[in-house]
Design a protein around this motif. Structure first.
Motif, PDB file in Angstrom:
ATOM      1  N   ARG A   1      43.790  27.126  54.209  1.00  0.00           N
ATOM      2  CA  ARG A   1      44.644  27.071  53.025  1.00  0.00           C
ATOM      3  C   ARG A   1      44.120  25.958  52.130  1.00  0.00           C
ATOM      4  O   ARG A   1      44.111  24.797  52.529  1.00  0.00           O
ATOM      5  N   ARG A   2      43.707  26.332  50.942  1.00  0.00           N
ATOM      6  CA  ARG A   2      43.040  25.372  50.082  1.00  0.00           C
ATOM      7  C   ARG A   2      43.479  25.539  48.635  1.00  0.00           C
ATOM      8  O   ARG A   2      44.045  26.564  48.242  1.00  0.00           O
ATOM      9  N   GLN A   3      43.183  24.517  47.834  1.00  0.00           N
ATOM     10  CA  GLN A   3      43.332  24.596  46.388  1.00  0.00           C
ATOM     11  C   GLN A   3      42.073  24.032  45.759  1.00  0.00           C
ATOM     12  O   GLN A   3      41.548  22.999  46.192  1.00  0.00           O
ATOM     13  N   THR A   4      41.565  24.705  44.749  1.00  0.00           N
ATOM     14  CA  THR A   4      40.368  24.278  44.061  1.00  0.00           C
ATOM     15  C   THR A   4      40.513  24.599  42.588  1.00  0.00           C
ATOM     16  O   THR A   4      41.605  24.937  42.118  1.00  0.00           O
ATOM     17  N   THR A   5      39.440  24.515  41.825  1.00  0.00           N
ATOM     18  CA  THR A   5      39.493  24.811  40.394  1.00  0.00           C
ATOM     19  C   THR A   5      39.189  26.284  40.150  1.00  0.00           C
ATOM     20  O   THR A   5      38.516  26.934  40.956  1.00  0.00           O
TER      21      THR A   5
ATOM     22  N   LEU B   1      35.966  30.073  41.586  1.00  0.00           N
ATOM     23  CA  LEU B   1      36.356  31.352  42.191  1.00  0.00           C
ATOM     24  C   LEU B   1      35.132  32.170  42.578  1.00  0.00           C
ATOM     25  O   LEU B   1      35.100  32.790  43.636  1.00  0.00           O
ATOM     26  N   ALA B   2      34.109  32.176  41.721  1.00  0.00           N
ATOM     27  CA  ALA B   2      32.932  32.996  41.998  1.00  0.00           C
ATOM     28  C   ALA B   2      32.174  32.526  43.228  1.00  0.00           C
ATOM     29  O   ALA B   2      31.419  33.298  43.825  1.00  0.00           O
ATOM     30  N   SER B   3      32.366  31.271  43.644  1.00  0.00           N
ATOM     31  CA  SER B   3      31.635  30.746  44.798  1.00  0.00           C
ATOM     32  C   SER B   3      32.349  30.999  46.115  1.00  0.00           C
ATOM     33  O   SER B   3      31.778  30.764  47.175  1.00  0.00           O
ATOM     34  N   LEU B   4      33.600  31.470  46.069  1.00  0.00           N
ATOM     35  CA  LEU B   4      34.340  31.729  47.306  1.00  0.00           C
ATOM     36  C   LEU B   4      33.939  33.075  47.883  1.00  0.00           C
ATOM     37  O   LEU B   4      33.630  34.021  47.154  1.00  0.00           O
ATOM     38  N   GLN B   5      33.987  33.164  49.192  1.00  0.00           N
ATOM     39  CA  GLN B   5      33.565  34.374  49.884  1.00  0.00           C
ATOM     40  C   GLN B   5      34.774  35.232  50.253  1.00  0.00           C
ATOM     41  O   GLN B   5      35.598  34.821  51.065  1.00  0.00           O
ATOM     42  N   PRO B   6      34.951  36.429  49.629  1.00  0.00           N
ATOM     43  CA  PRO B   6      36.065  37.309  50.000  1.00  0.00           C
ATOM     44  C   PRO B   6      35.875  37.823  51.431  1.00  0.00           C
ATOM     45  O   PRO B   6      34.779  37.721  51.992  1.00  0.00           O
ATOM     46  N   PRO B   7      36.956  38.400  52.021  1.00  0.00           N
ATOM     47  CA  PRO B   7      38.277  38.581  51.431  1.00  0.00           C
ATOM     48  C   PRO B   7      39.139  37.332  51.572  1.00  0.00           C
ATOM     49  O   PRO B   7      38.975  36.569  52.517  1.00  0.00           O
ATOM     50  N   LEU B   8      40.065  37.168  50.643  1.00  0.00           N
ATOM     51  CA  LEU B   8      40.993  36.042  50.686  1.00  0.00           C
ATOM     52  C   LEU B   8      42.216  36.374  49.848  1.00  0.00           C
ATOM     53  O   LEU B   8      42.170  37.242  48.971  1.00  0.00           O
TER      54      LEU B   8
ATOM     55  N   GLY C   1      44.344  28.534  41.560  1.00  0.00           N
ATOM     56  CA  GLY C   1      43.422  27.723  42.343  1.00  0.00           C
ATOM     57  C   GLY C   1      43.759  27.703  43.821  1.00  0.00           C
ATOM     58  O   GLY C   1      42.981  27.226  44.639  1.00  0.00           O
ATOM     59  N   ARG C   2      44.927  28.250  44.190  1.00  0.00           N
ATOM     60  CA  ARG C   2      45.330  28.284  45.595  1.00  0.00           C
ATOM     61  C   ARG C   2      44.815  29.560  46.246  1.00  0.00           C
ATOM     62  O   ARG C   2      44.862  30.632  45.638  1.00  0.00           O
ATOM     63  N   TYR C   3      44.356  29.420  47.489  1.00  0.00           N
ATOM     64  CA  TYR C   3      43.909  30.604  48.219  1.00  0.00           C
ATOM     65  C   TYR C   3      44.084  30.383  49.711  1.00  0.00           C
ATOM     66  O   TYR C   3      44.179  29.243  50.190  1.00  0.00           O
ATOM     67  N   VAL C   4      44.124  31.499  50.443  1.00  0.00           N
ATOM     68  CA  VAL C   4      44.202  31.482  51.901  1.00  0.00           C
ATOM     69  C   VAL C   4      43.134  32.426  52.417  1.00  0.00           C
ATOM     70  O   VAL C   4      43.018  33.556  51.940  1.00  0.00           O
ATOM     71  N   GLN C   5      42.366  31.944  53.390  1.00  0.00           N
ATOM     72  CA  GLN C   5      41.246  32.714  53.921  1.00  0.00           C
ATOM     73  C   GLN C   5      41.298  32.698  55.437  1.00  0.00           C
ATOM     74  O   GLN C   5      41.670  31.687  56.037  1.00  0.00           O
ATOM     75  N   LEU C   6      40.957  33.827  56.049  1.00  0.00           N
ATOM     76  CA  LEU C   6      40.863  33.905  57.506  1.00  0.00           C
ATOM     77  C   LEU C   6      39.433  33.633  57.934  1.00  0.00           C
ATOM     78  O   LEU C   6      38.496  34.173  57.333  1.00  0.00           O
ATOM     79  N   GLN C   7      39.280  32.826  58.973  1.00  0.00           N
ATOM     80  CA  GLN C   7      37.937  32.553  59.490  1.00  0.00           C
ATOM     81  C   GLN C   7      37.985  32.381  60.995  1.00  0.00           C
ATOM     82  O   GLN C   7      39.002  31.984  61.566  1.00  0.00           O
ATOM     83  N   GLN C   8      36.835  32.712  61.616  1.00  0.00           N
ATOM     84  CA  GLN C   8      36.664  32.400  63.015  1.00  0.00           C
ATOM     85  C   GLN C   8      36.596  30.887  63.151  1.00  0.00           C
ATOM     86  O   GLN C   8      35.940  30.220  62.367  1.00  0.00           O
TER      87      GLN C   8
ATOM     88  N   SER D   1      47.847  19.660  44.891  1.00  0.00           N
ATOM     89  CA  SER D   1      48.662  19.393  43.715  1.00  0.00           C
ATOM     90  C   SER D   1      48.796  20.644  42.893  1.00  0.00           C
ATOM     91  O   SER D   1      47.926  21.490  42.879  1.00  0.00           O
ATOM     92  N   ALA D   2      49.916  20.743  42.186  1.00  0.00           N
ATOM     93  CA  ALA D   2      50.159  21.918  41.356  1.00  0.00           C
ATOM     94  C   ALA D   2      49.285  21.845  40.128  1.00  0.00           C
ATOM     95  O   ALA D   2      48.959  20.782  39.626  1.00  0.00           O
ATOM     96  N   PRO D   3      48.829  22.984  39.574  1.00  0.00           N
ATOM     97  CA  PRO D   3      47.993  22.969  38.384  1.00  0.00           C
ATOM     98  C   PRO D   3      48.761  22.438  37.190  1.00  0.00           C
ATOM     99  O   PRO D   3      49.957  22.635  37.047  1.00  0.00           O
ATOM    100  N   ALA D   4      48.029  21.744  36.311  1.00  0.00           N
ATOM    101  CA  ALA D   4      48.665  21.173  35.128  1.00  0.00           C
ATOM    102  C   ALA D   4      49.139  22.263  34.201  1.00  0.00           C
ATOM    103  O   ALA D   4      48.529  23.306  34.077  1.00  0.00           O
ATOM    104  N   ASP D   5      50.265  21.976  33.533  1.00  0.00           N
ATOM    105  CA  ASP D   5      50.791  22.949  32.591  1.00  0.00           C
ATOM    106  C   ASP D   5      49.857  23.033  31.397  1.00  0.00           C
ATOM    107  O   ASP D   5      49.361  22.038  30.880  1.00  0.00           O
TER     108      ASP D   5
END
Length: 585
Positions: free
Chosen positions: A429-433, A437-444, A490-497, A319-323
């Motif tokens: 491809r995910r969306q979160t709050t 952000l600090a808990s996600l593992q770069p690169p993304l 909140g949207r991100y895309v990450q590459l993974q094995q 879902s799109a983030p609230a205005d």
């Protein structure tokens, strides 16, 4: 077309592999030294790999011009051959006479062996060069390995040089290719040009074509590096289009607008529509009038909307983030003599000095210092307006380059994700709050929306919990993690094995390598040195550990290992697991 106009004797930026135009950067010099070494040693394989367009074939052409007199060269540039076709092609390259209609591998092998023995007796050395070797099948590679078994008591009869893209390194690193890998006596991976080398490369090619005029200013060479990533073929195509544009416009040299226009052609991106000056002025007046009469807020459409370069199709169900609500207007200051909250009644005038009211007042306290204003919050700026159209292609380059994924560049995100599916990689491809952000593992790749500007994609390279390093339209920046989170959708895309268990759900009673992999990942997350279960069975203890992991990561704690749990387990990096281990003690 533009050669006489600029005084060229020939086109300086042709993409044909002309060795006269080979620019000997430090990397290309080392690569050529490895190839020349391959002509001198006795037997084995020499491996030269590199990304698309880095100059491998041009180096090979240069090598062919330096072949010693005693060497016979067989060159195969179309490796999509069967074993029979490859042996026939090799015999044809070495001018070996073959009987009519020969179709036996043994007959070809015997003819080739007899020819190599005769050449060796005459003091000659035979070298086979295979270009685009990443396209060789496993069967043909095994045949090449067997060809290196042809030998006398003192000498190998055939030397083989393989040229190919990055996938060739991955191919020979496979377990079933270990015998071939052990016979590689020299290997080199050719990297793109560095920032200073791009300018030297352009000047070199212009000089070979017959001019020393400065057709590309230093600032344009910097931009050319950002656009091409230092890949010589992309530099050639960009410069060729830019020179053609300058010729058509009658300009004496390439300027910024012409180079950007050439880049749009090369990258296949649409041109930005121009707004007439009168219309722009009218819009500006209307905008100012609207801002003066009412509040306004910018609500751009997300980049992940459907379309060629959009990502909502990749983020199904997100879902799109609230205005954000507009800020409440600050109250207007009251005029002098008006007591706030008492209507329009003026306050009584102050008593004159010496009056009884004043004598009964307590002594005045010393003035208290005004509280210091907090420092202004760090703000994340988007790419420059003239660079905004590049944000997606350069974000893709930064992320996929980190994984050394050999995608065909330039590419949009959709196309790149499709390409890496053949490399055992996949796009998550995910969306979160924003708080996570600090808990996600770069690169993304993250979607950002700066204040007052259009949204864009950037590649988050790393962060330490306070500061982050990211790539914005090819430019590496440092910014506070809090400032980044404020502008993140909140949207991100990450590459993974791809994880082992991607094809099924794991529940109580499941057994096999997939369960063992989950056990191992959980053990690493818990700070254990080895799996705890010791048996590839999904039992009640493993289910409880899965629940704990799901609860700690904000997932549904049902004890079932589904797609989201698998992706979170697969995405655990070493740094994240170390931090989690410290928290558990």
């Amino acid at each position: 077309m533009y050669n006489p106009y600029f005084g060229f004797s020939e086109a300086p930026f042709s993409i044909s592999p002309d060795p006269r135009y080979l620019f000997m950067s430090e990397r290309h010099r080392e690569a050529l030294a490895h190839l020349l070494y391959g002509l001198q040693i006795d037997g084995g394989f020499v491996l030269l790999t590199g990304e698309v367009g880095t100059g491998k074939t041009t180096l090979c052409r240069c090598l062919l011009g330096q072949v010693p007199e005693h060497c016979d060269i067989a060159f195969i540039f179309n490796p999509k051959l069967s074993r029979l076709e490859l042996l026939k092609t090799l015999c044809e390259e070495l001018h070996i006479a073959l009987p009519e209609g020969v179709c036996s591998l043994k007959a070809l092998f015997d003819r080739l062996n007899a020819h190599l023995l005769d050449s060796n007796a005459r003091g000659r050395k035979t070298v086979l060069i295979v270009d685009e070797a990443q396209n060789l099948s496993a069967g043909v590679l095994e045949l090449l390995r067997l060809l290196t078994n042809l030998e006398t008591e003192r000498h190998k009869l055939l030397q083989i040089i393989l040229l190919g893209q990055t996938e060739l390194r991955e191919l020979v690193a496979r377990e079933d290719m270990r015998q071939l890998a052990q016979r590689i006596v020299a290997r080199y991976h050719l990297e793109p040009l560095s920032r200073p080398e791009v300018g030297a490369y352009v000047r070199h090619r212009l000089a070979v074509a017959g001019t020393r005029a400065e057709l590309f200013a230093p600032s344009l060479l910097e931009r050319l590096y950002r656009l091409s990533g230092g890949t010589p073929r992309l530099i050639n195509v960009l410069c060729d289009r830019a020179l053609l544009g300058a010729y058509v416009q009658g300009k004496p040299a390439v300027d910024r607008a012409t180079l950007d226009s050439a880049a749009r052609e090369v990258f296949g991106l649409p041109r930005r529509p121009k707004v007439p000056a009168a219309l722009a002025a009218a819009l500006g007046v209307s905008l100012l009038a609207g801002m003066a009469t009412a509040g306004w807020q910018l609500a751009p459409q997300p980049l992940f909307a459907a379309g060629r370069s959009g990502l909502d199709s990749l983020l199904a169900g997100a879902s799109a983030p609230a205005d954000a609500a507009p800020p409440a207007p600050s109250p207007a200051p009251e005029p002098p003599g008006i007591v706030p909250g008492s209507g329009d009644t003026p306050s009584p005038p102050a008593a004159p000095a010496g009056s009884p009211d004043q004598e009964n007042e307590p002594p005045l306290e010393p003035p208290r210092p005004e509280p210091a204003e907090p420092p202004p919050e760090e703000e994340l700026a988007g790419p420059a307006s003239e660079d905004h159209w590049l944000h997606e292609a350069l974000a893709v380059r930064a992320l996929f380059g980190h994984w050394q994924a050999g995608i065909r560049q330039p590419s949009d995100l959709d196309g790149a994700c499709r390409q890496v599916e053949e490399m055992s990689l996949r796009c998550l491809r995910r969306q979160t709050t924003a708080e996570s952000l600090a808990s996600l593992q770069p690169p993304l790749i993250v979607e950002l929306a700066p204040a007052g500007g259009p949204p864009f994609l950037a590649t988050l390279l790393e962060h330490d919990g306070r500061r982050a390093r990211l790539v914005v339209a090819g430019e590496v920046r440092e910014v506070g993690l809090a400032a980044l989170a404020r502008r993140w959708s909140g949207r991100y895309v990450q590459l993974q094995q791809a994880p082992l268990a991607r094809s099924r759900r794991l529940t109580l009673g499941s057994r096999g390598a997939d369960v063992a992999w989950v056990d191992l990942q959980l053990a690493r997350w818990e700070g254990q040195s080895r799996p705890r279960a010791g048996d590839p069975l999904f039992g009640s203890e493993l289910e409880q550990r899965v629940r704990q992991f799901q609860q700690a990561n904000g997932l549904l704690a049902d004890g079932v290992v589904g797609a989201q749990t698998l992706e979170r387990l697969a995405g655990l990096g070493a740094a994240e697991m170390t931090a989690l281990t410290r928290q558990s003690h």
